[in-house]
Design a protein around this motif. Structure first.
Motif, PDB file in Angstrom:
ATOM      1  N   LEU A  15       0.660  -0.755  -0.136  1.00  0.00           N
ATOM      2  CA  LEU A  15      -0.011  -0.103   0.190  1.00  0.00           C
ATOM      3  C   LEU A  15       0.635   1.638   0.081  1.00  0.00           C
ATOM      4  O   LEU A  15       0.544   2.397  -0.938  1.00  0.00           O
ATOM      5  CB  LEU A  15      -1.363   0.555   1.425  1.00  0.00           C
ATOM      6  N   GLN A  19       0.637   3.765  -3.131  1.00  0.00           N
ATOM      7  CA  GLN A  19       0.063   5.115  -2.945  1.00  0.00           C
ATOM      8  C   GLN A  19       1.538   6.309  -2.951  1.00  0.00           C
ATOM      9  O   GLN A  19       1.601   7.333  -4.279  1.00  0.00           O
ATOM     10  CB  GLN A  19       0.385   5.659  -1.356  1.00  0.00           C
ATOM     11  N   GLU A  25      -5.488   2.615  -2.422  1.00  0.00           N
ATOM     12  CA  GLU A  25      -5.669   1.439  -1.653  1.00  0.00           C
ATOM     13  C   GLU A  25      -6.812   0.304  -2.297  1.00  0.00           C
ATOM     14  O   GLU A  25      -6.542  -0.280  -2.704  1.00  0.00           O
ATOM     15  CB  GLU A  25      -5.847   1.543  -0.784  1.00  0.00           C
TER      16      GLU A  25
END
Length: 71
Positions: A15, A19, A25
């Protein structure tokens, strides 16, 4: 470490990476789900995979008992 803890740790790590690359997500989760299904297809039938996905979908509510549990 259990395999479930390992998977949770891998998800958290990925994640952060996603990002940093501009993905959210939900996008990562969908892409990973596609990869998991690809791994399942190596050794499992489509109906077996569908049955597992249906079971998971039917039991999304963490506060409810599984359908096969007795009171």
């Amino acid at each position: 470490m259990s395999v479930y803890k390992l998977a949770a740790q891998l998800m958290q790590d990925n994640l952060a990476t996603a990002q940093a690359q501009g993905f959210n997500e939900q996008e990562l989760a969908k892409a990973l789900m596609n990869e998991v299904i690809a791994v399942y297809r190596r050794e499992r039938s489509i109906s077996d995979i569908a049955h597992e996905l249906h079971f998971l979908a039917e039991n999304l509510d963490e506060d409810a008992d599984y359908a096969f549990m007795r009171p």
